[in-house]
Design an enzyme around this catalytic site. Structure first.
Site, PDB file in Angstrom:
ATOM      1  N   THR A  64     137.458 152.195 213.588  1.00 41.52           N
ATOM      2  CA  THR A  64     135.377 152.774 213.948  1.00 41.52           C
ATOM      3  C   THR A  64     135.377 152.795 215.497  1.00 41.52           C
ATOM      4  OG1 THR A  64     135.002 153.045 211.368  1.00 41.52           O
ATOM      5  CG2 THR A  64     132.993 153.014 213.027  1.00 41.52           C
ATOM      6  N   SER A 111     141.843 150.787 209.322  1.00 37.35           N
ATOM      7  CA  SER A 111     142.880 149.035 209.351  1.00 37.35           C
ATOM      8  C   SER A 111     143.375 149.309 207.729  1.00 37.35           C
ATOM      9  CB  SER A 111     141.638 148.740 209.188  1.00 37.35           C
ATOM     10  OG  SER A 111     141.045 148.340 208.729  1.00 37.35           O
ATOM     11  N   THR A 146     137.190 147.040 211.231  1.00 38.13           N
ATOM     12  CA  THR A 146     136.561 146.139 210.446  1.00 38.13           C
ATOM     13  C   THR A 146     137.042 146.158 208.452  1.00 38.13           C
ATOM     14  OG1 THR A 146     134.580 147.223 209.691  1.00 38.13           O
ATOM     15  CG2 THR A 146     134.283 146.797 211.801  1.00 38.13           C
TER      16      THR A 146
END
Ligand code: ASP
Length: 363
Positions: A64, A111, A146
């Site tokens: 992000t 991720s 994250t």
């Protein structure tokens, strides 16, 4: 390689709209690489060099923090991993007053798409950058989505062979959002990484004005900015005016272990199994047939697994495949058995399921 200046400037302008009106620092230019880094580092760009400043290698992986959306209010449907490392740095000119920076684009993905090979590569490069006899860098910062940040941060913590600092950083709002958190997180991450006060604390996760040790740190909220926490152990510090302020002298977690992966070329497949009422884990045999070399049980409490699931796990353990009992509660300890019978579960102790997975892969 030449910097993509137009994209960098466009992103910088959109992120720093208000700051651009009254700049507090001179904006230094990103320049074509002039100094030869070792060919191991596939540097995308280098900042102009300032004598006396430390050298930081930023390895960008996506997420992000590098995300963009057509709408400034969108924090759920944006595209993660779409802005390159040069644009990330160019959006925060203050960085270049803190450190000389080389940027390397390791990947540019969300991720959930980070592979074992990417994590292994980052670990090897971080060791090479910081831990050799004549290290090329003073600090390493990894930008990361994250959602699986804690997995990469933990692996780096368990495989970094010296006391220098690696900081892993992300953002909860894409770069195009109102009050995007990426730029300040990145500045605090680099400032923390180059500070000698950070040495000897293991790999650190820096987000949202908090500094958290990777071994304990976990994502605790799917949406909020204050998502990375170590509930039991707490934060080790927080940046003040972007500089790290630590609450205690350097220390390392009680059960921390470090593994040398420098000669390892791939990591074995280990699967996590989520426990619940009437869980069967019937799929484990298919997983073994597909190459799984170990399992982590994300138990309902301190390692709790249903009797049906236990039967399947007993079968795979009888084939010599290790099973770690962890907890889906994410906090608390699955205590080691003082007198473990042969073929019994390995206890995860303080490690949550995804970190237990990374440790089992590294053994
Ligand atoms: N939403 C995620 C993030 O916060 C996307 C990812 O993990 O790549 O970065």
């Amino acid at each position: 390689m030449l910097v993509n200046v137009s994209l960098a400037v466009a992103v910088a302008a959109s992120l720093l709209g208000s700051a651009a009106a009254a700049p507090l620092v001179a904006v230094k230019q990103l320049v074509e690489r002039k100094v030869n880094a070792s060919p191991d580092f596939n540097i995308t760009f280098s900042s102009s060099h300032t004598d006396g400043l430390p050298r930081t290698l930023i390895m960008a992986t996506g997420g992000t923090i590098a995300g963009s959306s057509a709408s400034a209010t969108d924090s759920t449907n944006y595209r993660a991993g779409s802005i390159g490392v040069a644009a990330l740095v160019d959006a925060v000119p203050q960085l270049l007053n803190v450190s000389n920076i080389d940027g390397m684009q390791v990947s540019n993905v969300d991720s959930g798409s980070i592979t074992d090979d990417i994590v292994l590569l980052i670990s090897k490069l971080a060791n090479k950058a910081l831990c050799g006899s004549d290290p090329e860098y003073d600090a390493v910062v990894v930008t990361h989505g994250t959602e699986t940040l804690e997995e990469t941060a933990y692996t780096l913590d368990a495989t970094l062979m010296c006391d220098k600092t690696v900081v892993v950083v992300g953002a909860m709002r894409p770069a195009t959002a109102i009050s995007a958190d990426g730029p300040s997180n990145l500045l605090e991450a680099v400032t923390t990484a180059v500070s000698p006060a950070s040495h000897g604390r293991g790999v650190l996760v820096v987000l949202n004005d908090r500094i958290c040790q990777a071994l304990y740190c976990a994502k605790t909220n799917a949406n909020a900015l204050d998502t990375f926490k170590a509930y039991e152990q707490g934060f080790v510090g927080g940046p003040l005016s972007t500089k790290p302020f630590f609450y205690y002298p350097p220390s390392q977690p009680t059960f921390k272990t470090v593994y040398d992966l420098s000669n390892v070329t791939s990591l074995p497949r280990v699967d996590v199994l989520y426990s619940h009422q009437m869980a069967t884990f019937d799929g484990v045999n298919a997983s073994v047939a597909n190459g799984a070399k170990g399992f982590i049980g994300a138990g309902t409490g301190a390692g709790g697994i249903s009797p049906w699931a236990k039967q399947n796990l007993a079968y795979v353990m009888s084939q010599g495949i290790p099973v770690v009992a962890s907890t889906k509660i994410n906090n608390g300890v699955v205590a080691p058995d003082e007198d473990p019978a042969a073929g019994s579960y390995i206890s995860s102790a303080l490690l949550n399921p995804v970190k237990s997975r990374r440790l089992l892969q590294s053994l």
